[in-house]
Design an enzyme around this catalytic site. Structure first.
Site, short mmCIF file in Angstrom:
data_model
loop_
_atom_site.label_atom_id
_atom_site.label_comp_id
_atom_site.label_asym_id
_atom_site.label_seq_id
_atom_site.Cartn_x
_atom_site.Cartn_y
_atom_site.Cartn_z
N ASP A 24 0.85 -1.19 0.00
CA ASP A 24 0.00 0.00 0.00
C ASP A 24 0.89 1.24 0.00
O ASP A 24 2.07 1.16 0.35
CB ASP A 24 -0.86 0.04 1.27
CG ASP A 24 -2.11 -0.82 1.13
OD1 ASP A 24 -2.48 -1.13 0.00
OD2 ASP A 24 -2.70 -1.17 2.17
N ASP A 45 -9.36 -5.55 1.86
CA ASP A 45 -8.05 -6.13 1.53
C ASP A 45 -7.97 -7.60 1.94
O ASP A 45 -7.02 -8.30 1.56
CB ASP A 45 -6.93 -5.36 2.26
CG ASP A 45 -6.67 -4.01 1.63
OD1 ASP A 45 -6.82 -3.89 0.41
OD2 ASP A 45 -6.33 -3.07 2.37
#
Length: 1000
Positions: A462, A770
């Site tokens: 990320d 996620d």
């Protein structure tokens, strides 16, 4: 051996089926101490119990929901009736509960929530009635009175589940004594003592027996000490894994608390990704969707609201946000009972543990065979000697002792030969690494992750909070078509004076109502902003413009709030304006280009609402690109007047908005990230950024971090998902940045990297969405600060400081584990082989064994326990990150060396290895012709048998490789590959020549 281990002792690092775990256990033939060998493996029977409990819960909840619906319909019809019947309930408050000041007991609360009993809930006055009977406030929570909290805890219990007690040191001593070979040796020692004292008297006759006893006790206590220390390390790590905090209102103040401190009557705030910490009731909130699969196995999410207010412990918030009243805690909940069972299920064994169990089994069988042969040879020598002497009928005590000594030696050979320490060394190394990684801000949830991380070839990271600091501030804005720099009080004051009153009012209304954050007063009386860093930055922006959070919230009625969704990349709210006759207004906030695309109008510099024409649209798009190129995160705020009424069940409009403005949020790159990315590249690990942010922002940050290079590709999620399979095969290896990605894009990228390109993939994630990518990856890395409980639950490692540099540290420790295990395997197997060969060859040649039982026990302790302690706990060094990763297969470097690609690359490489091995034997055969002379070719042609054997070997090898592929599992090799095989085989000859120069 490798193919045997792959077929029988092969388990996946993640999500291994119970059948595979059962299979390898059954194949472990020679096990000296099952209690020790299988201590750190999964308890499959307990897992089956937990699965059965989930099925029972699912059925109970299904029935409870049906009954609840029927009861709700009955109550509704009763209320509509002109003569409603009085509810009857024979519930009586127990005296001890009444004496403590409460009007409801724990059992009654449990039956309401667990049974979804609407009728009982209504009888007790609904949620507010329950709160009153629990002496709590739905606004202020429990009062801060230590005595009252203690009484509440005594009556209703604590929010912890029962765990098995820690084993004492003496339990480990007892388990170490369960070693079958040590038991047999103990019997031998006892017999030796009796016979020795009887024949030679005390103390001379007791020497051998006491020597064996002392050796056994030393082995037992050293082993128990090592195992006990390991268990303490795992206990500490388990405590860290279970640390979960949640937002709670107590005594009128919002605060973070451990879920284990919760009591019935507490008011808990839940958001997307949170785990429901205890059983309770919905108080207020919006669009709450609960995933109950962890408790019931049911994958369909459940809507929770005022009509169905029941929230069960252990379930996850999939969407929405709410406030809940805790009613039942700990072992009174189904989740508590399930966790108590699951805690005994243990962690899955790692692939390396299983493989080395297989190695230990094979070597153990070989050792057992040699032990039997050694014993037979020694006994045969004794019998032959007595036969020659003519004394084979008469046996003395000394000869009986000699026979016993032979048996003890044979048993001790088994002790040394069975490398029980191999799989246990893995556990020791992993435990050591996990403890040290904890100090380095990485909490390992699954043992196998330590191993797998050492093989990682790709990290998909990320951006926000991992590569950047996650300390966000609004530094630029474009409100009412005017771009301004903000960041200090004077600039905010200028901006406030320049904005039209109506535009400022709209801006503050949007900021303070369309948010998942809050502005509260702390216990110390200071203003505190709660929420994600992005929300906090925008709320701080609103406060700096003179806004009042509470006043803005009280000025309107919040009808509906849809939290930020990573798929839609926006959030929305609908408010009712009481001062304007109950007019409805929708607010939208999110990814700039997405929200701007839903706008038809814009507020100009005069505060007027005008049509969003081409020139205005181009100006705003250019502003977004400009902000993004400066590495700023951009968000667009917009509103819409809602016509024709709106109910909380309606969807918030997605078009027809008026743009209020755009804000640019600065999130600086973390110090040390660029250096860490460079370390990854040097270590052969590719780093890819996968983010939901604007592509220009992502590219600017990626360049700053050293991720995006001149030959790399940056792509947007919508473009990526439109690519064909053939295009993806060419594109994916080049992707370094993926912006505006959805959770599905991330999952697709990870899946392709793992399956199509055979990469070992580590993935970071913090949000609920996620979870699929974290689950799919070889190593899921969740963020400890910004990560939701759902993300952490799906992860293998939790990065406690959300720092990319910590991920690199995890990779370094993973490699260290591999290297340490290799060192120990090499050390133990050499000791195994030498001990076996010395005693076996000596027994065969001289009729006696030079190494006694006591000596072999000492060797075993050095090799097994002390050796593991010394070699398996070596800390990592920076040199580990200057070599390529192991990859998914150990032969990965062979593929690159021989430039092998395609579906048959594994078969070609295995054929090259086999062919090289045969040619090594051919040249070794030639080298072995002369023991001392370097010229091994002298007179070779005179021995036609030798020449014929060599020629036949090479000829048959060519036939096997080129023509018997199906039978021999080989394939055709090119002339270059044949040349390489011959060259590799020949290398042994100069090495042999050099060794002959060493004087013996």
């Amino acid at each position: 051996m490798e193919s045997f281990l792959d077929d029988t002792f092969d388990v996946k690092a993640k999500h291994a089926p119970d059948e595979a775990l059962e299979k390898w256990r059954k194949l472990c033939g020679v096990v000296k101490n099952p209690k020790r060998r299988f201590r750190f493996t999964a308890n499959i029977s307990k897992r089956s119990e937990a699965a059965a409990m989930r099925r029972t819960n699912q059925e109970k909840l299904r029935i409870a929901v049906l009954v609840s619906k029927a009861a709700f319909q009955f109550i509704s019809s009763e209320l509509d009736s002109p003569h409603p019947q009085q509810n009857e309930n024979d519930y009586t408050v127990p005296p001890e509960v009444k004496a403590a000041g409460f009007d409801i007991c724990a059992d009654e609360l449990g039956s309401i929530v667990e049974g979804h009993d609407v009728k009982k809930l209504r009888f007790h006055g609904g949620v507010n009635g329950i709160a009153q009977k629990l002496c709590t406030s739905t606004n202020d929570g429990l009062p801060k009175d230590a005595d009252a909290l203690n009484r509440r805890q005594e009556l209703f219990g604590i929010n912890k589940f029962a765990e098995s007690e820690s084993k004492s040191f003496w339990v480990f001593v007892w388990e170490a004594l369960h070693d079958m070979t040590l038991m047999i040796l103990a019997v031998c020692a006892f017999v030796s003592l009796i016979v020795g004292i009887a024949t030679e008297g005390w103390p001379k006759g007791a020497h051998d027996g006491l020597g064996i006893v002392a050796s056994i006790m030393l082995v037992v206590f050293v082993t128990a000490t090592s195992d006990y220390r390991q268990s303490l390390q795992f206990k500490d790590l388990d405590k860290e894994k279970k640390k979960i905090s949640i937002q709670v209102t107590r005594n009128g103040f919002r605060q973070k608390m451990s879920i284990y401190e919760l009591l019935p009557g507490d008011i808990v705030h839940l958001a997307i990704g949170d785990q429901v910490p205890a059983d309770g009731l919905f108080v207020s909130g919006f669009s709450v969707l609960i995933d109950e699969s962890s408790l019931t196995g049911e994958s369909e999410p459940v809507m929770v609201g005022a009509e169905t207010p029941f929230l069960l412990s252990g379930t996850k918030v999939q969407d929405g946000s709410c406030k809940m009243l805790i009613t039942t805690v700990g072992m009174r909940t189904q989740w508590g009972k399930l966790m108590a069972t699951l805690s005994e299920g243990g962690d899955d064994e790692t692939p390396l543990q299983v493989k080395l169990n297989g190695v230990a089994t094979i070597i153990g069988k070989i050792g057992l065979f040699f032990a039997v042969i050694t014993f037979a040879v020694l006994v045969q020598g004794l019998v032959v000697r007595k036969w020659k002497d003519g004394s084979h009928v008469d046996w003395s005590a000394e000869e009986a002792m000699e026979m016993l000594e032979y048996f003890a030696i044979a048993v001790t050979i088994v002790v040394v030969a069975v490398p029980e320490g191999l799989p246990l060394a893995v556990t020791l190394s992993l435990a050591f690494a996990m403890k040290k990684m904890m100090n380095d801000k990485a909490l390992v949830r699954h043992l196998a992750a330590c191993e797998t991380m050492g093989s990682a070839t790709t990290i998909c990271s990320d951006k926000t909070g991992t590569l950047t600091t996650n300390h966000m501030t609004v530094v630029k804005s474009c409100i009412c078509m005017s771009v301004r720099e903000v960041g200090n009080p004077s600039k905010f004051a200028n901006m406030k004076s320049e904005l039209h009153d109506s535009a400022l009012k709209l801006l503050l209304q949007s900021i303070f109502n369309n948010t998942g954050g809050e502005v509260v007063m702390s216990k110390e009386g200071k203003r505190e902003i709660l929420g994600t860093p992005t929300e906090a930055a925008i709320l701080e922006f609103g406060l700096s413009l003179g806004g009042d959070f509470q006043a803005e919230r009280e000025a309107v009625k919040l009808v509906k709030l849809e939290p930020f969704n990573s798929t839609k990349k926006r959030m929305g709210a609908v408010v009712e304006l009481p001062v304007d006759g109950g007019r409805l207004r929708a607010h939208s906030k999110g990814a700039s280009e997405i929200v701007l695309a839903s706008c038809e109008k814009v507020i100009n510099s005069k505060g007027e609402v005008v049509a969003l024409d081409d020139s205005s649209l181009k100006f705003l798009q250019a502003t977004i690109d400009q902000f993004a190129s400066e590495a700023l995160r951009t968000l667009c705020l917009a509103y819409k007047e809602v016509q024709g009424g709106f109910s909380p069940n309606d969807l918030i409009p997605e078009s027809g908005y008026t743009c209020i403005g755009i804000v640019g949020i600065k999130d600086p790159v973390r110090p040390g990230v660029k250096e860490s990315v460079a370390v990854c590249h040097a270590a052969g690990i590719a780093v890819r950024m996968v983010t939901g942010d604007n592509i220009n922002t992502a590219k600017a940050i990626a360049r700053e971090c050293g991720i995006l290079t001149s030959d790399g590709v940056a792509i947007e999620g919508p473009v990526f998902r439109e690519k064909s399979q053939a295009e993806l095969l060419e594109l994916i290896p080049k992707i370094q940045v993926m912006a505006r990605s959805s959770p599905l894009d991330k999952h697709t990228l990870v899946k392709h990297l793992r399956t199509t390109f055979d990469d070992v993939v580590a993935v970071t994630g913090d949000g609920t969405n996620d979870a699929p990518a974290l689950h799919e990856a070889d190593i899921g890395l969740a963020m400890g600060i910004a990560g939701t409980e759902v993300a952490k639950e799906s992860a293998d490692v939790i990065i406690l400081d959300d720092n990319f540099s910590t991920i690199v540290t995890v990779a370094k420790w993973g490699r260290s584990v591999y290297i340490n295990i290799q060192k120990f395997v090499q050390f133990q197997l050499t000791v195994n082989v030498v001990a076996l060969v010395v005693n076996f060859s000596s027994a065969c040649m001289t009729g006696s064994a030079p190494l006694t039982a006591v000596q072999l026990l000492w060797v075993n302790m050095i090799m097994d326990t002390l050796g593991a302690l010394a070699l398996a706990t070596e800390p990592p060094n920076n040199a580990l990150m200057k070599r390529p990763p192991v990859g998914r297969k150990l032969q990965a470097s062979g593929k690159s060396m021989f430039e092998l690609e395609g579906s048959d690359s594994d078969l070609v490489l295995n054929t090259i290895i086999f062919n090289s091995f045969v040619f090594c034997q051919v040249f070794n055969e030639i080298s072995s012709r002369e023991m001392e002379s370097i010229n091994v070719f002298k007179g070779m042609l005179n021995n036609y048998v030798f020449v014929m054997v060599l020629v036949a070997t090479v000829a048959f090898q060519i036939i096997i490789i080129e023509f018997l592929g199906t039978f021999a599992n080989t394939t055709h090799l090119t002339s270059h590959q044949w040349g390489a095989c011959v060259l590799i085989g020949f290398i042994g000859m100069p090495i042999a020549a050099i060794l002959k120069l060493v004087p013996v």
